[in-house]
Design an enzyme around this catalytic site. Structure first.
Site, short mmCIF file in Angstrom:
data_model
loop_
_atom_site.label_atom_id
_atom_site.label_comp_id
_atom_site.label_asym_id
_atom_site.label_seq_id
_atom_site.Cartn_x
_atom_site.Cartn_y
_atom_site.Cartn_z
N ARG A 234 13.95 -5.57 6.45
CA ARG A 234 12.66 -5.16 7.08
C ARG A 234 12.64 -5.15 8.29
NH1 ARG A 234 11.76 -2.53 2.97
NH2 ARG A 234 10.13 -2.75 2.30
N GLU A 263 9.70 1.22 13.65
CA GLU A 263 10.13 2.50 12.87
C GLU A 263 8.64 3.44 12.38
OE1 GLU A 263 11.99 0.66 9.33
OE2 GLU A 263 10.68 1.27 8.13
N HIS A 295 15.88 3.97 7.59
CA HIS A 295 16.03 3.29 6.38
C HIS A 295 16.26 4.37 5.10
CE1 HIS A 295 12.21 1.55 5.14
NE2 HIS A 295 13.06 0.82 4.22
P1 NAD Z 1 14.37 -9.74 -3.58
O1 NAD Z 1 12.56 -10.57 -3.80
O2 NAD Z 1 14.80 -9.58 -4.43
O3 NAD Z 1 15.27 -11.57 -2.74
C1 NAD Z 1 14.37 -11.79 -1.56
C2 NAD Z 1 15.19 -13.03 -1.39
O4 NAD Z 1 14.78 -13.39 -0.51
C3 NAD Z 1 14.93 -13.97 -2.43
O5 NAD Z 1 15.83 -15.06 -2.70
C4 NAD Z 1 13.62 -15.39 -1.79
O6 NAD Z 1 14.26 -16.53 -1.86
C5 NAD Z 1 14.32 -14.99 -0.53
N1 NAD Z 1 13.80 -15.38 0.81
C6 NAD Z 1 12.02 -15.48 0.93
N2 NAD Z 1 12.06 -16.05 2.49
C7 NAD Z 1 13.21 -16.35 2.74
C8 NAD Z 1 13.23 -16.87 4.14
N3 NAD Z 1 12.57 -17.50 4.76
N4 NAD Z 1 14.32 -17.72 4.49
C9 NAD Z 1 15.26 -16.96 3.36
N5 NAD Z 1 15.26 -16.58 2.47
C10 NAD Z 1 14.16 -16.09 1.95
O7 NAD Z 1 14.01 -8.97 -2.55
P2 NAD Z 1 15.01 -7.29 -2.66
O8 NAD Z 1 15.13 -6.31 -3.93
O9 NAD Z 1 16.80 -8.03 -2.20
O10 NAD Z 1 15.10 -6.65 -1.56
C11 NAD Z 1 15.00 -7.98 -0.16
C12 NAD Z 1 14.71 -6.74 0.78
O11 NAD Z 1 15.40 -5.38 1.29
C13 NAD Z 1 13.46 -6.90 1.77
O12 NAD Z 1 12.68 -7.63 2.50
C14 NAD Z 1 13.46 -5.70 0.63
O13 NAD Z 1 12.25 -5.18 2.14
C15 NAD Z 1 14.27 -4.50 1.77
N6 NAD Z 1 14.46 -3.40 1.04
C16 NAD Z 1 14.97 -2.21 2.13
C17 NAD Z 1 15.95 -1.11 1.48
C18 NAD Z 1 15.87 -0.21 2.24
O14 NAD Z 1 15.31 0.42 2.15
N7 NAD Z 1 16.33 0.27 3.18
C19 NAD Z 1 15.00 -0.86 0.05
C20 NAD Z 1 14.38 -2.13 -0.70
C21 NAD Z 1 14.45 -3.62 -0.30
#
Ligand code: NAD
Length: 336
Positions: A234, A263, A295
């Site tokens: 994000r 964005e 994105h």
């Molecule tokens: P997920 O919930 O499976 O994994 C996120 C991880 O971050 C978890 O292991 C959690 O414990 C960890 N986390 C939480 N707070 C934290 C902190 N303070 N410090 C370090 N780690 C922390 O999520 P995901 O499905 O793997 O998604 C990850 C990111 O990717 C999210 O921000 C999501 O919004 C983003 N995303 C982006 C796109 C894109 O098109 N660019 C698409 C999907 C998801």
């Protein structure tokens, strides 16, 4: 159920209609984003379906609730754009698509890493203009480099697997250890250590108060000089103004972004005939060692199929039982 879909693009219509099939749900597609002005358009809909740059704050949720909406179905995993506390108080259930294709985002992350490292974005333009000089295109072997992954959840773990295949050393930083990553040899370290040790630092945590501006003027000096910074999570996990300072003084050797903190005013629209009004974003575009995509990391056929199917499943379950399959709870918000 009647569902109003905001921020509809042609591909949303195609995949949602296919997933809806003969379920009988009535889908109304709107091009506009969900906002104070457009929320009344959902009047009479049991559910609304929104994407990452639609806003669902308290005042907008109040309008939706008054219009009879009881379910907000997110076409995303991230839910930082929804006021979950207000939703609960208004009796609105929020559902999401928890994991549609971690491969899509992880593979796009690798595309950014490889392109930046070997300057593919610059080589593409040079060769088309008959310039076959190699000066400025030199990269490094990824083999043996240290890749730091902040957020070793669903996407971070897939990236870890891929980068292990390149022969990289893996560092992780998370509030919870992922055993799959540990089994790959990932060493979990503190935030400061991952910033200091990573040749490539890739961000995959959710946007929460704790992760907001994780890379900012205070943490920039901790980074390994000349490192590569990648963000497909994000936008606001990085303070963009600080990143620009880091690019100018060489702390950040290259920057790959699929997300940007402002964005909402830019991405998903064709603005090519106008002027970009965001000077910070425009400055980013001037650096040869910055590669930005709008994105699109999620944007694969497999991911869109899963997003559409899970959205229809969320709606179907809610219609039958009053509970969506993948509800986002306020406890989840507290945990991040
Ligand atoms: P997920 O919930 O499976 O994994 C996120 C991880 O971050 C978890 O292991 C959690 O414990 C960890 N986390 C939480 N707070 C934290 C902190 N303070 N410090 C370090 N780690 C922390 O999520 P995901 O499905 O793997 O998604 C990850 C990111 O990717 C999210 O921000 C999501 O919004 C983003 N995303 C982006 C796109 C894109 O098109 N660019 C698409 C999907 C998801």
């Amino acid at each position: 159920m009647q569902l109003t879909v905001f921020s509809t693009k042609p591909y949303d219509r195609q995949f949602l209609n296919a997933a809806n099939g003969d379920t009988g749900h009535d889908l109304r597609f709107l091009d506009v984003r969900l906002s104070m002005d457009t929320a009344p358009l959902a009047r009479g809909s049991d559910a609304v379906c929104i994407f990452v740059n639609d806003t669902a704050d308290r005042s907008i949720l109040e309008i939706l609730a008054q219009g009879g909406t009881r379910l907000v179905a997110l076409r995303s995993a991230g839910f930082n754009h929804v006021d979950l506390v207000a939703a609960r108080e208004l009796g609105i259930t929020v559902a999401r698509v928890p994991a549609y294709s971690p491969h899509a985002v992880a593979e796009h992350t690798v595309a950014l890493i490889l392109s930046l490292n070997r300057n593919i974005h610059r080589a593409y333009n040079r060769v088309r203009e008959g310039n076959f000089a190699l000066d400025g295109l030199m990269g490094v072997d990824l083999h043996g480099k240290t890749v730091g992954i902040v957020g070793t959840g669903t996407i971070g773990a897939v990236l870890a697997r891929i980068m292990a295949g390149f022969g990289c050393t893996l560092l992780g930083h998370d509030i919870a250890v992922n055993l799959e990553c540990a089994a790959l040899g990932m060493r979990y370290v503190s935030r400061d250590e991952i910033l200091a040790q990573s040749d490539i630092l890739s961000l995959h945590c959710p946007l929460t108060p704790e992760t907001h501006h994780m890379i900012d003027a205070d943490t920039l000096p901790l980074l390994k000089p000349g490192m590569m910074l990648i963000n497909t999570s994000r936008g606001a996990v990085i303070d963009t103004r600080a990143a620009i300072r880091g690019l100018k003084d060489g702390t950040i050797g290259s920057l790959g972004l699929d997300v940007y903190e402002e964005e909402g005013d830019l991405f998903f629209e064709d603005l090519s005939a106008g002027m970009i009004q965001d000077d910070v974003f425009a400055r980013l575009l001037t650096f040869p060692n910055v590669l930005i995509t709008g994105h699109q990391a999620f944007f694969t056929r497999e991911a869109l199929t899963k997003i559409a199917q899970t959205t229809i499943d969320n709606i179907g379950a809610f219609a039958q039982t009053g509970t969506a399959l993948h509800e986002v709870s306020t406890e989840k918000l507290a945990k991040g």
